[in-house]
Design an enzyme around this catalytic site. Structure first.
Site, PDB file in Angstrom:
ATOM      1  N   CYS A  52     -28.119 -24.586 -62.480  1.00  0.00           N
ATOM      2  CA  CYS A  52     -27.766 -23.165 -62.367  1.00  0.00           C
ATOM      3  C   CYS A  52     -26.330 -22.846 -62.767  1.00  0.00           C
ATOM      4  O   CYS A  52     -25.962 -21.673 -62.852  1.00  0.00           O
ATOM      5  CB  CYS A  52     -28.009 -22.681 -60.936  1.00  0.00           C
ATOM      6  SG  CYS A  52     -29.611 -23.145 -60.282  1.00  0.00           S
ATOM      7  N   HIS A  91     -23.337 -16.066 -56.189  1.00  0.00           N
ATOM      8  CA  HIS A  91     -24.475 -16.845 -56.671  1.00  0.00           C
ATOM      9  C   HIS A  91     -25.748 -16.317 -56.011  1.00  0.00           C
ATOM     10  O   HIS A  91     -26.761 -16.124 -56.669  1.00  0.00           O
ATOM     11  CB  HIS A  91     -24.272 -18.328 -56.371  1.00  0.00           C
ATOM     12  CG  HIS A  91     -25.297 -19.210 -56.988  1.00  0.00           C
ATOM     13  ND1 HIS A  91     -25.543 -19.227 -58.345  1.00  0.00           N
ATOM     14  CD2 HIS A  91     -26.161 -20.108 -56.442  1.00  0.00           C
ATOM     15  CE1 HIS A  91     -26.498 -20.091 -58.615  1.00  0.00           C
ATOM     16  NE2 HIS A  91     -26.907 -20.641 -57.474  1.00  0.00           N
ATOM     17  N   GLU A 128     -22.520 -19.684 -48.925  1.00  0.00           N
ATOM     18  CA  GLU A 128     -21.689 -18.814 -49.748  1.00  0.00           C
ATOM     19  C   GLU A 128     -21.015 -17.727 -48.926  1.00  0.00           C
ATOM     20  O   GLU A 128     -19.855 -17.384 -49.175  1.00  0.00           O
ATOM     21  CB  GLU A 128     -22.503 -18.200 -50.889  1.00  0.00           C
ATOM     22  CG  GLU A 128     -21.627 -17.480 -51.904  1.00  0.00           C
ATOM     23  CD  GLU A 128     -22.357 -17.084 -53.162  1.00  0.00           C
ATOM     24  OE1 GLU A 128     -21.686 -16.747 -54.144  1.00  0.00           O
ATOM     25  OE2 GLU A 128     -23.611 -17.111 -53.167  1.00  0.00           O
ATOM     26  N   LYS A 162     -29.466 -11.168 -58.246  1.00  0.00           N
ATOM     27  CA  LYS A 162     -30.705 -11.899 -58.541  1.00  0.00           C
ATOM     28  C   LYS A 162     -31.959 -11.142 -58.107  1.00  0.00           C
ATOM     29  O   LYS A 162     -33.046 -11.426 -58.595  1.00  0.00           O
ATOM     30  CB  LYS A 162     -30.637 -13.292 -57.937  1.00  0.00           C
ATOM     31  CG  LYS A 162     -29.663 -14.203 -58.693  1.00  0.00           C
ATOM     32  CD  LYS A 162     -29.668 -15.615 -58.190  1.00  0.00           C
ATOM     33  CE  LYS A 162     -28.868 -16.536 -59.104  1.00  0.00           C
ATOM     34  NZ  LYS A 162     -27.439 -16.268 -59.127  1.00  0.00           N
ATOM     35  N   HIS A 207     -33.572 -15.259 -60.874  1.00  0.00           N
ATOM     36  CA  HIS A 207     -32.624 -16.345 -61.097  1.00  0.00           C
ATOM     37  C   HIS A 207     -32.916 -16.928 -62.468  1.00  0.00           C
ATOM     38  O   HIS A 207     -33.937 -17.586 -62.667  1.00  0.00           O
ATOM     39  CB  HIS A 207     -32.790 -17.401 -60.006  1.00  0.00           C
ATOM     40  CG  HIS A 207     -31.711 -18.442 -60.001  1.00  0.00           C
ATOM     41  ND1 HIS A 207     -30.917 -18.702 -61.097  1.00  0.00           N
ATOM     42  CD2 HIS A 207     -31.292 -19.300 -59.026  1.00  0.00           C
ATOM     43  CE1 HIS A 207     -30.068 -19.661 -60.806  1.00  0.00           C
ATOM     44  NE2 HIS A 207     -30.274 -20.040 -59.545  1.00  0.00           N
ATOM     45  N   PHE A 241     -27.446 -27.495 -58.328  1.00  0.00           N
ATOM     46  CA  PHE A 241     -27.905 -28.735 -57.700  1.00  0.00           C
ATOM     47  C   PHE A 241     -26.814 -29.804 -57.811  1.00  0.00           C
ATOM     48  O   PHE A 241     -26.037 -29.846 -58.759  1.00  0.00           O
ATOM     49  CB  PHE A 241     -29.166 -29.235 -58.383  1.00  0.00           C
ATOM     50  CG  PHE A 241     -30.412 -28.470 -58.024  1.00  0.00           C
ATOM     51  CD1 PHE A 241     -30.405 -27.482 -57.053  1.00  0.00           C
ATOM     52  CD2 PHE A 241     -31.610 -28.744 -58.666  1.00  0.00           C
ATOM     53  CE1 PHE A 241     -31.554 -26.793 -56.717  1.00  0.00           C
ATOM     54  CE2 PHE A 241     -32.771 -28.050 -58.342  1.00  0.00           C
ATOM     55  CZ  PHE A 241     -32.739 -27.071 -57.373  1.00  0.00           C
TER      56      PHE A 241
END
Length: 401
Positions: free
Chosen positions: A158, A283, A294, A312, A317, A378
């Protein structure tokens, strides 16, 4: 050395160009994702952020390049040609670089070829395995532009196309290029839809980042590209911070330490403080663990003062394209007073157990000068990018990588 984001091209669920995306940001009450009945292996309907409309004709390209991924990329890059053409004419082709972030390349085309093989015991005649190689979109765009400079793909889940931004700056800063086409593209495919479901990370409906009922992500597709160069432009790259906390293969470090360090590095590179940031694109995936981490990280540095949002719910996403897309939404807000801070759409009550960051939940227009965009991938792969109006640049970004 200061580098500039001279122009931006985009196609995503919000629209097929900058004008359509700006209009959509002014109307967050609409839903831009839709139900898909083909991507789930068991035929379950899933919400996705799909690009709607006619894509460019790809028939003039070799068959292995005729993928949806490349068509999305071409659609976004064609928007940049008024800015790119003079630069391509001015500089030697070996000084033009193409750096792309992706996670899927032409995997959907490969999936269709495998289905054909299972039905007929033969692959389609036009199928070429090159379409699914990660380098494919970068090579395709380099050939299309006639660019002979550094050409490669970054694939770090991502954060892919956010890392591309720093890489583009490094190429310019080290005088390996004069112009870089940089950004990301990912198209929807069964691999990602079913892969994230196997991780128990997909939402059963439309995602609700930072809400008490959030249950995961919706996937989307997009192409988002910048023209980046040393030539003065409307927006400057002010700072980038990268960290790798390697806490877990797919879960973020709940302390938010890696995210905090990434944001701090970006601020330090830009010689700025948290008080200087006018807007933060989060994010904000809508998973339980990401939003916990976050909100903690952002609140630690900005308290409840900096307006922020996750987009998103609007776009899905978009994985390898997400970082460039979300940075592009910041670019649009900075360069057009009629483009609001990207709104945070949340139809359910917010999770009061999360740190109380300042979510922008209505159409809010202001003359912002500096924006921050976060990407957390990730493996604890964290990156934050700070951009601002060109006159907001205080220092030269020398090789602080």
């Amino acid at each position: 050395m200061t580098t500039f984001l001279n122009d931006f091209g985009v196609v995503c669920a919000l629209g097929n160009n900058k004008s359509e995306v700006k209009q959509a940001l002014n109307h967050p009450e609409r839903e831009y994702q839709s139900l898909d009945h083909e991507l789930h292996l068991e035929g379950e309907p899933v919400y996705v952020g799909k690009v709607i409309g006619e894509l460019p004709d790809m028939s003039a390209f070799p068959s292995y390049q005729q993928t949806r991924n490349n068509a999305l990329a071409l659609m976004a890059v064609q928007q940049l040609e008024p800015t790119l053409s003079p630069l391509l004419a001015k500089f030697d082709s070996q000084r033009i670089a193409v750096i792309i972030g992706t996670t899927t390349a032409g995997v959907r085309t490969a999936e269709e070829a495998v289905a054909h093989y299972m039905a007929t015991d033969a692959f389609p005649a036009e199928y070429g395995h090159q379409c699914q190689e990660l380098i494919a979109p970068a090579q395709f765009l380099a050939e299309y532009l006639g660019a002979d400079g550094p050409t490669y793909t970054i694939s770090t889940a991502c954060s892919s196309s956010t890392k591309v931004i720093m890489t583009a700056h490094m190429l310019l800063d080290t005088d390996m290029a004069d112009v870089v086409l940089c950004g990301g593209v990912d198209s929807l495919c069964q691999l990602t839809v079913n892969g994230f479901e196997a991780l128990d990370s997909t939402s059963q409906s439309l995602c609700e980042p930072f809400s008490e009922s959030r249950d995961g992500i919706n996937l989307g597709e997009a192409a988002a590209f910048f023209v980046m160069s040393k030539q003065p432009g409307p927006v400057a790259l002010l700072g980038v911070g990268e960290t790798s906390d390697a806490y877990h293969i797919s879960a973020p470090d709940p302390s938010g330490d890696g995210a905090i360090r990434a944001i701090n590095i970006a601020l330090e590179m830009a010689n700025r403080t948290p008080e200087d940031v006018d807007y933060i694109n989060l994010h904000g995936t809508g998973t339980i663990k990401n939003d916990e981490m976050e909100s903690r990280a952002v609140y630690t540095l900005f308290s409840d003062k900096a307006p922020c949002s996750s987009t998103k719910r609007l776009t899905g996403h978009t994985l390898g394209a997400a970082g460039a897309l979300e940075l592009g939404l910041c670019w649009l807000h900075l360069t057009d007073v009629d483009t609001p801070m990207p709104p945070h759409k949340m139809t359910k009550p917010r999770d009061e157990s999360l740190h109380p960051i300042k979510l922008v939940q209505s159409v809010t227009k202001q003359n912002s000068r500096i924006c921050l965009s976060n990407s957390f991938a990730f493996g604890g792969n964290n990156i934050s990018v700070l951009i601002g109006l060109a006159d907001a640049a205080k220092i030269d970004m020398t090789s602080t990588c």
